[in-house]
Design a protein around this motif. Structure first.
Motif, PDB file in Angstrom:
ATOM      1  N   PHE A   1       0.851  -1.193   0.000  1.00 50.91           N
ATOM      2  CA  PHE A   1       0.000   0.000   0.000  1.00 50.91           C
ATOM      3  C   PHE A   1       0.885   1.241   0.000  1.00 50.91           C
ATOM      4  O   PHE A   1       1.855   1.319   0.744  1.00 50.91           O
ATOM      5  N   THR A   2       0.547   2.205  -0.845  1.00 49.36           N
ATOM      6  CA  THR A   2       1.243   3.497  -0.886  1.00 49.36           C
ATOM      7  C   THR A   2       0.310   4.553  -0.317  1.00 49.36           C
ATOM      8  O   THR A   2      -0.849   4.658  -0.735  1.00 49.36           O
ATOM      9  N   ILE A   3       0.827   5.325   0.627  1.00 45.12           N
ATOM     10  CA  ILE A   3       0.071   6.415   1.256  1.00 45.12           C
ATOM     11  C   ILE A   3       0.716   7.724   0.808  1.00 45.12           C
ATOM     12  O   ILE A   3       1.934   7.892   0.895  1.00 45.12           O
ATOM     13  N   GLU A   4      -0.111   8.634   0.338  1.00 40.25           N
ATOM     14  CA  GLU A   4       0.355   9.961  -0.057  1.00 40.25           C
ATOM     15  C   GLU A   4      -0.469  10.980   0.711  1.00 40.25           C
ATOM     16  O   GLU A   4      -1.696  10.950   0.674  1.00 40.25           O
TER      17      GLU A   4
ATOM     18  N   PHE B   1      -5.134  -2.007   9.694  1.00 35.71           N
ATOM     19  CA  PHE B   1      -3.790  -2.290  10.181  1.00 35.71           C
ATOM     20  C   PHE B   1      -3.340  -1.389  11.323  1.00 35.71           C
ATOM     21  O   PHE B   1      -2.215  -1.496  11.790  1.00 35.71           O
ATOM     22  N   GLY B   2      -4.213  -0.489  11.782  1.00 36.22           N
ATOM     23  CA  GLY B   2      -3.912   0.342  12.949  1.00 36.22           C
ATOM     24  C   GLY B   2      -2.953   1.480  12.664  1.00 36.22           C
ATOM     25  O   GLY B   2      -2.878   1.996  11.553  1.00 36.22           O
ATOM     26  N   ASN B   3      -2.199   1.833  13.695  1.00 37.46           N
ATOM     27  CA  ASN B   3      -1.239   2.925  13.615  1.00 37.46           C
ATOM     28  C   ASN B   3      -0.124   2.537  12.648  1.00 37.46           C
ATOM     29  O   ASN B   3       0.539   1.521  12.829  1.00 37.46           O
ATOM     30  N   LEU B   4       0.096   3.355  11.604  1.00 40.80           N
ATOM     31  CA  LEU B   4       1.092   3.031  10.583  1.00 40.80           C
ATOM     32  C   LEU B   4       2.492   3.527  10.925  1.00 40.80           C
ATOM     33  O   LEU B   4       3.443   3.207  10.211  1.00 40.80           O
ATOM     34  N   ASP B   5       2.652   4.278  12.013  1.00 45.41           N
ATOM     35  CA  ASP B   5       3.976   4.766  12.407  1.00 45.41           C
ATOM     36  C   ASP B   5       4.906   3.574  12.654  1.00 45.41           C
ATOM     37  O   ASP B   5       4.632   2.716  13.478  1.00 45.41           O
ATOM     38  N   GLY B   6       5.974   3.512  11.874  1.00 44.38           N
ATOM     39  CA  GLY B   6       6.932   2.419  12.009  1.00 44.38           C
ATOM     40  C   GLY B   6       6.631   1.222  11.132  1.00 44.38           C
ATOM     41  O   GLY B   6       7.406   0.256  11.112  1.00 44.38           O
ATOM     42  N   LEU B   7       5.535   1.247  10.405  1.00 49.69           N
ATOM     43  CA  LEU B   7       5.175   0.135   9.522  1.00 49.69           C
ATOM     44  C   LEU B   7       5.687   0.453   8.122  1.00 49.69           C
ATOM     45  O   LEU B   7       5.356   1.488   7.548  1.00 49.69           O
ATOM     46  N   GLY B   8       6.515  -0.405   7.554  1.00 44.91           N
ATOM     47  CA  GLY B   8       7.130  -0.135   6.253  1.00 44.91           C
ATOM     48  C   GLY B   8       7.959   1.129   6.336  1.00 44.91           C
ATOM     49  O   GLY B   8       8.747   1.314   7.259  1.00 44.91           O
ATOM     50  N   THR B   9       7.747   2.045   5.397  1.00 47.09           N
ATOM     51  CA  THR B   9       8.481   3.316   5.415  1.00 47.09           C
ATOM     52  C   THR B   9       7.688   4.432   6.080  1.00 47.09           C
ATOM     53  O   THR B   9       8.119   5.585   6.079  1.00 47.09           O
ATOM     54  N   CYS B  10       6.528   4.106   6.646  1.00 51.94           N
ATOM     55  CA  CYS B  10       5.678   5.126   7.261  1.00 51.94           C
ATOM     56  C   CYS B  10       6.234   5.542   8.619  1.00 51.94           C
ATOM     57  O   CYS B  10       6.603   4.695   9.431  1.00 51.94           O
ATOM     58  N   SER B  11       6.265   6.840   8.833  1.00 53.02           N
ATOM     59  CA  SER B  11       6.818   7.376  10.067  1.00 53.02           C
ATOM     60  C   SER B  11       6.155   8.714  10.366  1.00 53.02           C
ATOM     61  O   SER B  11       6.027   9.562   9.480  1.00 53.02           O
ATOM     62  N   THR B  12       5.746   8.900  11.600  1.00 51.19           N
ATOM     63  CA  THR B  12       5.235  10.189  12.050  1.00 51.19           C
ATOM     64  C   THR B  12       6.006  10.586  13.296  1.00 51.19           C
ATOM     65  O   THR B  12       6.468   9.714  14.025  1.00 51.19           O
ATOM     66  N   PRO B  13       6.203  11.868  13.523  1.00 50.29           N
ATOM     67  CA  PRO B  13       5.682  13.015  12.785  1.00 50.29           C
ATOM     68  C   PRO B  13       6.506  13.304  11.528  1.00 50.29           C
ATOM     69  O   PRO B  13       7.677  12.922  11.437  1.00 50.29           O
ATOM     70  N   GLN B  14       5.879  14.011  10.593  1.00 52.59           N
ATOM     71  CA  GLN B  14       6.515  14.463   9.355  1.00 52.59           C
ATOM     72  C   GLN B  14       6.100  15.906   9.092  1.00 52.59           C
ATOM     73  O   GLN B  14       4.924  16.238   9.198  1.00 52.59           O
ATOM     74  N   VAL B  15       7.054  16.750   8.725  1.00 52.18           N
ATOM     75  CA  VAL B  15       6.762  18.142   8.378  1.00 52.18           C
ATOM     76  C   VAL B  15       6.533  18.216   6.877  1.00 52.18           C
ATOM     77  O   VAL B  15       7.340  17.711   6.093  1.00 52.18           O
ATOM     78  N   ILE B  16       5.393  18.828   6.486  1.00 49.86           N
ATOM     79  CA  ILE B  16       5.026  18.933   5.076  1.00 49.86           C
ATOM     80  C   ILE B  16       4.737  20.399   4.757  1.00 49.86           C
ATOM     81  O   ILE B  16       3.820  20.995   5.308  1.00 49.86           O
ATOM     82  N   GLY B  17       5.513  20.977   3.851  1.00 50.20           N
ATOM     83  CA  GLY B  17       5.323  22.368   3.444  1.00 50.20           C
ATOM     84  C   GLY B  17       4.118  22.515   2.530  1.00 50.20           C
ATOM     85  O   GLY B  17       3.570  21.525   2.029  1.00 50.20           O
ATOM     86  N   PRO B  18       3.701  23.754   2.264  1.00 49.89           N
ATOM     87  CA  PRO B  18       2.586  23.988   1.347  1.00 49.89           C
ATOM     88  C   PRO B  18       2.873  23.391  -0.029  1.00 49.89           C
ATOM     89  O   PRO B  18       3.978  23.511  -0.547  1.00 49.89           O
ATOM     90  N   ASN B  19       1.887  22.716  -0.589  1.00 51.98           N
ATOM     91  CA  ASN B  19       1.987  22.051  -1.895  1.00 51.98           C
ATOM     92  C   ASN B  19       3.048  20.958  -1.943  1.00 51.98           C
ATOM     93  O   ASN B  19       3.452  20.550  -3.020  1.00 51.98           O
ATOM     94  N   GLU B  20       3.489  20.497  -0.802  1.00 52.67           N
ATOM     95  CA  GLU B  20       4.418  19.374  -0.749  1.00 52.67           C
ATOM     96  C   GLU B  20       3.654  18.137  -0.326  1.00 52.67           C
ATOM     97  O   GLU B  20       2.530  18.201   0.147  1.00 52.67           O
ATOM     98  N   ARG B  21       4.300  16.978  -0.500  1.00 52.22           N
ATOM     99  CA  ARG B  21       3.645  15.725  -0.162  1.00 52.22           C
ATOM    100  C   ARG B  21       4.594  14.823   0.605  1.00 52.22           C
ATOM    101  O   ARG B  21       5.795  14.930   0.479  1.00 52.22           O
ATOM    102  N   TYR B  22       3.984  13.946   1.386  1.00 50.31           N
ATOM    103  CA  TYR B  22       4.711  12.908   2.102  1.00 50.31           C
ATOM    104  C   TYR B  22       4.231  11.581   1.548  1.00 50.31           C
ATOM    105  O   TYR B  22       3.027  11.353   1.404  1.00 50.31           O
ATOM    106  N   LEU B  23       5.173  10.694   1.200  1.00 53.79           N
ATOM    107  CA  LEU B  23       4.847   9.361   0.677  1.00 53.79           C
ATOM    108  C   LEU B  23       5.454   8.301   1.573  1.00 53.79           C
ATOM    109  O   LEU B  23       6.586   8.444   2.041  1.00 53.79           O
ATOM    110  N   CYS B  24       4.709   7.215   1.772  1.00 53.41           N
ATOM    111  CA  CYS B  24       5.265   6.055   2.450  1.00 53.41           C
ATOM    112  C   CYS B  24       4.555   4.799   1.939  1.00 53.41           C
ATOM    113  O   CYS B  24       3.499   4.884   1.311  1.00 53.41           O
TER     114      CYS B  24
END
Length: 178
Positions: A102-105, A124-147
């Motif tokens: 699964f890809t999360i954007e 699958f619950g809290n995705l922090d630490g699952l695969g490449t998913c990690s929180t917290p993440q800083v995302i600027g305006p018009n930017e994206r975070y992928l995991c």
């Protein structure tokens, strides 16, 4: 009088900036000159943007005169906004026990930086630490975070697997976007 200079406290000498040009001759008894220039101004609620333009002019006897005026921009509190897209590596029929990635954007569609504080999946619950998913993440305006993360799916033939992701992001004033 002849306007000899236009100087801004933040943007400096305005001669040649936007439509601003000096020397400009102003007629007696109400002659005027105006010009415009554009700049991107960024700020935050509670911190006003203030800049002052000073015009200096001289008359035909070389007597100098100056005047200034300020521009003030008051920033309001813009609420954060995000968009979440979840995509499986396949959406076709699977045999029980197959692995799906699964890809999360998470796209910051707002005007200010946010911090992604939570990624939760209904299956699958809290995705922090699952695969490449990690929180917290800083995302600027018009930017994206992928995991991405991979899971083995199981189920009876003819049944569908459904799961959704809920993301929460917070701006620096404590406002949440979901």
């Amino acid at each position: 009088v002849t306007v000899e200079s236009l100087v801004d406290t933040i943007y400096g000498d305005l001669d040649g900036v936007g439509s601003c040009q000096v020397s400009q001759i102003l007629a007696a008894n109400g002659g005027s000159y105006s010009c415009t220039f554009s700049r991107f101004v960024r700020g935050d609620v509670g911190v006003d943007h203030v800049n002052v333009v000073t015009a200096t002019a001289v008359d035909n006897e070389e007597n100098q005169v100056t005047d200034d005026d300020d521009a003030q921009i008051v920033f309001g509190d813009t609420l954060p906004s995000i968009e979440v897209i979840k995509s499986p590596s396949t959406d076709s029929s699977l045999d029980t026990g197959e692995v799906v990635t699964f890809t999360i954007e998470v796209l910051n569609t707002g005007l200010e930086t946010v911090t992604l504080t939570s990624l939760d999946d209904t299956a699958f619950g809290n995705l922090d630490g699952l695969g490449t998913c990690s929180t917290p993440q800083v995302i600027g305006p018009n930017e994206r975070y992928l995991c991405t993360f991979a899971e083995t799916l199981a189920g009876a033939a003819g049944t569908a697997h459904y799961n959704a992701v809920r993301a929460i992001a917070t701006d620096n004033e404590g406002n949440d976007a979901t």
